[in-house]
Design an enzyme around this catalytic site. Structure first.
Site, PDB file in Angstrom:
ATOM      1  CE1 TYR A 118     146.600  18.863  32.395  1.00 35.57           C
ATOM      2  CE2 TYR A 118     148.612  17.738  31.809  1.00 35.57           C
ATOM      3  CZ  TYR A 118     147.823  18.873  31.781  1.00 35.57           C
ATOM      4  OH  TYR A 118     148.260  19.994  31.136  1.00 35.57           O
ATOM      5  CE  LYS A 159     141.753  30.976  41.564  1.00 38.12           C
ATOM      6  NZ  LYS A 159     142.161  32.375  41.816  1.00 38.12           N
ATOM      7  CG  ASP A 203     144.888  33.410  40.491  1.00 40.76           C
ATOM      8  OD1 ASP A 203     145.378  32.988  41.556  1.00 40.76           O
ATOM      9  OD2 ASP A 203     143.794  34.003  40.451  1.00 40.76           O
ATOM     10  CG  ASP A 249     151.710  20.854  31.415  1.00 42.41           C
ATOM     11  OD1 ASP A 249     152.898  20.977  31.042  1.00 42.41           O
ATOM     12  OD2 ASP A 249     150.830  20.379  30.684  1.00 42.41           O
ATOM     13  CG  ASP A 282     154.935  25.279  28.893  1.00 44.75           C
ATOM     14  OD1 ASP A 282     155.577  24.323  29.362  1.00 44.75           O
ATOM     15  OD2 ASP A 282     154.372  25.245  27.784  1.00 44.75           O
TER      16      ASP A 282
END
Ligand code: GGG
Length: 326
Positions: free
Chosen positions: A120, A167, A199, A223, A227
Site C-alpha cells: 500500500y 509470509k 495464508d 486489510d 474482512d
C-alpha cells in the site's frame, strides 16, 4: 473542553452512516465541534481532486477525524488521510455479538495492521504494455513501531494471545525483516507470542478463532484478514477501526462505500458508531465509549436490525434505537 472533530463522510454509504455517528456523539456528555470536509469519487468528478487541500487541513488541525467510506478513489483519499493524521497503526477489532447469527460466536480478535507501507506504499508502475509492478516496502522502523504497538495493545487490553502474521517463507527479504523485528520486540518484552504464515492463519481463523487474540499484520494482510473476520461475526457492518498516530487519529468503519446499497437508507450504522466509540476512548472518554458500545450491543441483540443482519429496519431507525438506549 471542546474537541474539534473533522467529519469526512466520503462516498456511498459513508454519507448515511456518518450522520448516524454524529447523532450518537451528540447524545454523549462531551462537547464536540464538528468541522465538515469533502472527499471521494463525487468530489473528484466535481473538482478534479479526490482529496482537496482544505479537507487535508481540516483533518490535520482537528483533535480527531471521523471518516465514512472510501470508494473508487480509496488510494487517493483514505491512504493520504491516514498519513495526514500521522497514523502508523490500524486497530481493527472483530467481536461476535450476542443475539446475532455469527459463523463463529466465540470470535474476539483484534488486528493490528501496519498502516504506512507494504504494497500500500503506492509504488506501482507499468514497465511496458501488459507488464506492471508493485514495490513492497517493509522497513525496520515501521515494523518495530507496529510490533511495539501490538504488544502494548495486547498488554493493556487483557489479550494473552499475540500472533505475528507474515509470509516470510516466500517474501524472504520483506516479510523476513517484518518477522525478525516483530519477534525481537516480543522477545525483548519476554512476551508469549506465536508466528503464523498468513495464508494458513486465514484457514485457522475460520476454524478456530477462539485460539487467537491480537494479530499483528503487515498492511495488506491486515486489510484482508480483518474482512475475513468480519465474515465470522456477521459482516462488514460490524467492524470499526482506529488509525492511530503519536499525536492524532482517524476513526472509520472497516467497510467500503457499498455502492450496491448506497442511497437506500438501509446501511448498517453499527461499524461507524463503534468507530465513534473508539474515538471517545482515544479522547479520554472511556466510560462514554463503553456506554455507546453497550447501546449498540443491546440494539444488535434485540433489534431493530438492518437487512445485512436479517432485519428490515433502515439506518435511521437503528440509529434512533441506539440513541434511545443512551
Ligand atoms: N474492505 C472493505 C473496503 O472496501 N474498504 C475500503 C478500502 O478499500 N479501504 C482501503 C484500506 O482499508 O486500506
Amino acid at each position: 473542553m471542546t474537541h474539534e472533530i473533522a467529519v469526512i463522510p466520503g462516498d456511498g454509504i459513508g454519507q448515511e452512516v456518518t450522520p448516524a455517528a454524529i447523532d450518537v456523539l451528540e447524545a454523549a456528555p462531551v462537547d464536540f465541534e464538528f468541522v465538515h470536509g469533502d472527499a471521494g469519487d463525487a468530489v473528484l468528478e466535481e473538482t478534479g481532486e479526490a482529496l482537496p487541500q482544505e479537507t487535508r487541513d481540516i483533518a490535520a488541525d482537528a483533535d480527531a477525524t471521523l471518516f465514512g467510506a472510501a470508494g473508487e478513489t480509496a488510494a487517493d483519499v483514505i491512504l493520504p488521510l491516514r498519513s495526514v493524521v500521522g497514523s502508523f497503526a490500524n486497530v481493527r477489532p472483530a467481536h461476535a455479538y450476542p443475539g446475532l447469527d455469527a459463523v463463529q460466536p466465540q470470535t474476539d480478535l483484534v488486528f493490528i495492521r501496519e498502516n504506512t507501507e507494504g504494497v500500500y506504499a503506492g509504488i506501482e508502475s507499468e514497465i511496458t504494455d501488459g507488464v506492471t509492478t508493485c514495490t513492497r516496502v517493509i522497513t525496520e522502523e515501521a515494523s518495530r513501531d507496529i510490533a511495539e504497538f501490538g504488544f502494548d495493545y495486547a498488554n493493556q487490553n487483557g489479550y494473552d494471545d499475540v500472533t505475528i502474521a507474515h509470509k516470510a517463507n516466500v517474501m524472504r527479504t520483506t516479510d523476513g525483516l517484518f518477522l525478525d523485528v516483530a519477534e525481537s520486540v516480543g522477545d525483548e518484552r519476554s512476551a508469549d507470542y506465536d508466528t503464523a504464515l498468513m495464508d494458513a492463519l486465514a484457514m485457522h481463523l475460520i476454524k478456530h478463532p477462539e485460539e487467537y487474540g491480537v494479530v499483528i499484520c503487515p498492511n495488506l494482510a491486515g486489510d484482508m484478514l480483518s474482512d475475513l473476520a468480519a465474515g465470522l461475526v456477521g459482516g462488514l457492518g460490524l467492524l470499526p477501526s482506529a488509525n492511530v498516530g503519536p499525536d492524532n487519529a482517524l476513526f472509520e468503519p472497516v467497510h467500503g462505500s457499498a455502492p450496491d446499497i448506497a442511497g437506500q437508507g438501509v446501511a448498517n450504522p453499527s461499524a461507524m458508531i463503534l468507530s465513534a466509540a473508539m474515538m471517545l476512548d482515544h479522547l479520554g472518554y472511556g466510560e462514554e465509549g463503553d456506554r455507546v458500545r453497550a447501546a449498540v450491543e443491546d440494539v444488535l441483540d434485540s433489534g431493530p436490525r438492518t437487512p445485512d443482519l436479517g432485519g428490515d429496519a433502515g439506518t435511521e431507525a437503528v440509529t434512533d434505537a441506539i440513541v434511545d438506549r443512551l
